[in-house]
Design a protein around this motif. Structure first.
Motif, PDB file in Angstrom:
ATOM      1  N   GLY A 140     -21.562 -12.241 -48.557  1.00 43.38           N
ATOM      2  CA  GLY A 140     -22.523 -11.829 -49.585  1.00 43.38           C
ATOM      3  C   GLY A 140     -23.825 -12.588 -49.468  1.00 43.38           C
ATOM      4  O   GLY A 140     -24.911 -12.016 -49.623  1.00 43.38           O
ATOM      5  N   THR A 141     -23.750 -13.878 -49.141  1.00 38.22           N
ATOM      6  CA  THR A 141     -24.952 -14.696 -48.952  1.00 38.22           C
ATOM      7  C   THR A 141     -25.753 -14.199 -47.754  1.00 38.22           C
ATOM      8  O   THR A 141     -26.977 -14.148 -47.807  1.00 38.22           O
ATOM      9  N   GLU A 142     -25.034 -13.835 -46.708  1.00 32.99           N
ATOM     10  CA  GLU A 142     -25.712 -13.326 -45.504  1.00 32.99           C
ATOM     11  C   GLU A 142     -26.449 -12.023 -45.818  1.00 32.99           C
ATOM     12  O   GLU A 142     -27.594 -11.841 -45.403  1.00 32.99           O
ATOM     13  N   LEU A 143     -25.814 -11.126 -46.551  1.00 37.52           N
ATOM     14  CA  LEU A 143     -26.479  -9.871 -46.921  1.00 37.52           C
ATOM     15  C   LEU A 143     -27.682 -10.141 -47.826  1.00 37.52           C
ATOM     16  O   LEU A 143     -28.725  -9.511 -47.679  1.00 37.52           O
ATOM     17  N   SER A 144     -27.539 -11.090 -48.761  1.00 36.40           N
ATOM     18  CA  SER A 144     -28.654 -11.432 -49.659  1.00 36.40           C
ATOM     19  C   SER A 144     -29.829 -12.034 -48.905  1.00 36.40           C
ATOM     20  O   SER A 144     -30.984 -11.874 -49.309  1.00 36.40           O
ATOM     21  N   SER A 145     -29.540 -12.729 -47.796  1.00 36.03           N
ATOM     22  CA  SER A 145     -30.618 -13.344 -47.011  1.00 36.03           C
ATOM     23  C   SER A 145     -31.483 -12.300 -46.317  1.00 36.03           C
ATOM     24  O   SER A 145     -32.594 -12.588 -45.887  1.00 36.03           O
ATOM     25  N   GLY A 146     -30.952 -11.083 -46.163  1.00 38.34           N
ATOM     26  CA  GLY A 146     -31.747 -10.008 -45.580  1.00 38.34           C
ATOM     27  C   GLY A 146     -31.474  -9.730 -44.122  1.00 38.34           C
ATOM     28  O   GLY A 146     -32.039  -8.802 -43.549  1.00 38.34           O
ATOM     29  N   VAL A 147     -30.598 -10.543 -43.475  1.00 37.45           N
ATOM     30  CA  VAL A 147     -30.293 -10.330 -42.061  1.00 37.45           C
ATOM     31  C   VAL A 147     -28.780 -10.330 -41.878  1.00 37.45           C
ATOM     32  O   VAL A 147     -28.097 -11.277 -42.252  1.00 37.45           O
ATOM     33  N   LEU A 148     -28.259  -9.247 -41.321  1.00 37.10           N
ATOM     34  CA  LEU A 148     -26.839  -9.139 -41.008  1.00 37.10           C
ATOM     35  C   LEU A 148     -26.682  -9.298 -39.498  1.00 37.10           C
ATOM     36  O   LEU A 148     -27.266  -8.542 -38.723  1.00 37.10           O
ATOM     37  N   THR A 149     -25.897 -10.302 -39.072  1.00 38.54           N
ATOM     38  CA  THR A 149     -25.725 -10.591 -37.654  1.00 38.54           C
ATOM     39  C   THR A 149     -24.318 -10.216 -37.203  1.00 38.54           C
ATOM     40  O   THR A 149     -23.340 -10.647 -37.800  1.00 38.54           O
ATOM     41  N   LEU A 150     -24.264  -9.402 -36.154  1.00 40.19           N
ATOM     42  CA  LEU A 150     -23.000  -8.971 -35.565  1.00 40.19           C
ATOM     43  C   LEU A 150     -22.990  -9.333 -34.085  1.00 40.19           C
ATOM     44  O   LEU A 150     -24.033  -9.604 -33.496  1.00 40.19           O
ATOM     45  N   ASN A 151     -21.793  -9.309 -33.498  1.00 40.28           N
ATOM     46  CA  ASN A 151     -21.654  -9.553 -32.062  1.00 40.28           C
ATOM     47  C   ASN A 151     -20.930  -8.380 -31.425  1.00 40.28           C
ATOM     48  O   ASN A 151     -20.113  -7.726 -32.071  1.00 40.28           O
ATOM     49  N   SER A 152     -21.222  -8.151 -30.164  1.00 43.69           N
ATOM     50  CA  SER A 152     -20.455  -7.177 -29.380  1.00 43.69           C
ATOM     51  C   SER A 152     -20.017  -7.868 -28.104  1.00 43.69           C
ATOM     52  O   SER A 152     -20.817  -8.534 -27.443  1.00 43.69           O
ATOM     53  N   VAL A 153     -18.731  -7.749 -27.805  1.00 44.18           N
ATOM     54  CA  VAL A 153     -18.186  -8.374 -26.603  1.00 44.18           C
ATOM     55  C   VAL A 153     -17.377  -7.345 -25.830  1.00 44.18           C
ATOM     56  O   VAL A 153     -16.801  -6.420 -26.408  1.00 44.18           O
ATOM     57  N   GLY A 154     -17.341  -7.517 -24.520  1.00 45.67           N
ATOM     58  CA  GLY A 154     -16.575  -6.612 -23.668  1.00 45.67           C
ATOM     59  C   GLY A 154     -16.446  -7.183 -22.276  1.00 45.67           C
ATOM     60  O   GLY A 154     -17.141  -8.134 -21.908  1.00 45.67           O
ATOM     61  N   ARG A 155     -15.534  -6.615 -21.507  1.00 49.62           N
ATOM     62  CA  ARG A 155     -15.318  -7.065 -20.125  1.00 49.62           C
ATOM     63  C   ARG A 155     -14.975  -5.857 -19.266  1.00 49.62           C
ATOM     64  O   ARG A 155     -14.070  -5.084 -19.598  1.00 49.62           O
ATOM     65  N   LEU A 156     -15.702  -5.712 -18.173  1.00 46.67           N
ATOM     66  CA  LEU A 156     -15.433  -4.656 -17.186  1.00 46.67           C
ATOM     67  C   LEU A 156     -14.802  -5.290 -15.956  1.00 46.67           C
ATOM     68  O   LEU A 156     -15.326  -6.251 -15.415  1.00 46.67           O
ATOM     69  N   ASN A 157     -13.689  -4.742 -15.516  1.00 50.91           N
ATOM     70  CA  ASN A 157     -13.057  -5.193 -14.277  1.00 50.91           C
ATOM     71  C   ASN A 157     -13.214  -4.101 -13.236  1.00 50.91           C
ATOM     72  O   ASN A 157     -12.993  -2.932 -13.536  1.00 50.91           O
ATOM     73  N   GLY A 158     -13.604  -4.504 -12.041  1.00 45.36           N
ATOM     74  CA  GLY A 158     -13.782  -3.517 -10.988  1.00 45.36           C
ATOM     75  C   GLY A 158     -13.958  -4.151  -9.631  1.00 45.36           C
ATOM     76  O   GLY A 158     -13.743  -5.358  -9.459  1.00 45.36           O
ATOM     77  N   LYS A 159     -14.360  -3.330  -8.672  1.00 44.28           N
ATOM     78  CA  LYS A 159     -14.551  -3.793  -7.297  1.00 44.28           C
ATOM     79  C   LYS A 159     -15.888  -3.299  -6.767  1.00 44.28           C
ATOM     80  O   LYS A 159     -16.269  -2.159  -7.000  1.00 44.28           O
ATOM     81  N   VAL A 160     -16.577  -4.186  -6.056  1.00 45.28           N
ATOM     82  CA  VAL A 160     -17.803  -3.819  -5.356  1.00 45.28           C
ATOM     83  C   VAL A 160     -17.417  -3.532  -3.906  1.00 45.28           C
ATOM     84  O   VAL A 160     -16.782  -4.361  -3.255  1.00 45.28           O
ATOM     85  N   ALA A 161     -17.755  -2.329  -3.423  1.00 43.38           N
ATOM     86  CA  ALA A 161     -17.449  -1.935  -2.047  1.00 43.38           C
ATOM     87  C   ALA A 161     -18.724  -2.033  -1.222  1.00 43.38           C
ATOM     88  O   ALA A 161     -19.662  -1.281  -1.434  1.00 43.38           O
TER      89      ALA A 161
END
Length: 193
Positions: A140-161
């Motif tokens: 609630g404090t974060e929303l009142s401050s005016g900025v909502l901060t989120l994260n996005s994470v991910g991992r791709l596994n593959g091969k370079v030919a």
């Protein structure tokens, strides 16, 4: 004496031809070593592709700092940049998780695919997030401050030919920080590492 001189000059010609041949072979071997070394240090060197979020277009953003809660829907581009490799990057299916201080808000899937050599592929995605998974007292404090901060994470596994000969496993990680301006209901910033 004429025969001896001609025999001596014939032996001298053979010796000079052998020296020239040895010089040519040495030059050829040195040239091949230089070419192979240059290829292995540039073209054959495999770098990790980059995996990032691109432009974010906010379609809707509703928040209530009293409750506290938020609900947002936006479109984004998922970028897989293989511009540093001289070979294609084939990756497996994966997903991107959207988080708020460790709490999972949404997970989107990425289908398997291929980024060509020296290129970037972009995939569009629609993301819907809400605060139902958040259990923090400072939300609630974060929303009142005016900025909502989120994260996005991910991992791709593959091969370079590389040149259809060599295949090397590479995993590309995403870690992006997304900040929304609560009052303006727009994206404030997007930073990816």
């Amino acid at each position: 004496m004429g025969d001896a001189e001609s025999l001596h000059s014939a032996d001298e010609l053979k010796r000079q031809k052998k020296i020239k041949l040895a010089i040519y072979i040495t030059i050829f071997v040195v040239f091949q070593i230089i070419v192979i070394t240059t290829m292995s240090l540039t073209v054959m060197k495999v770098k990790t592709p980059r995996f990032r979020l691109g432009n974010i277009n906010v379609e809707s953003f509703v928040s209530d700092s009293a409750a506290p809660s938020f609900d947002t829907k936006f479109t984004t581009q998922i970028k897989i940049k293989n511009s540093a490799n001289w070979g294609s990057y084939k990756f497996n299916a994966a997903n991107i998780t959207f988080l708020h201080q460790g709490a999972t808000l949404a997970v989107i899937d990425i289908a398997k695919g291929k980024a060509g050599w020296l290129s970037t592929i972009k995939r569009n995605a629609e993301v819907s997030l809400n605060s139902s998974g958040i259990t923090g007292s400072n939300f609630g404090t974060e929303l009142s401050s005016g900025v909502l901060t989120l994260n996005s994470v991910g991992r791709l596994n593959g091969k370079v030919a590389i040149m259809f000969i060599m295949k090397k496993k590479k995993a590309a990680n995403m870690n992006c920080t997304i900040a929304f301006d609560v009052a303006a209901k727009t994206l404030k910033s997007l930073e990816c590492k």
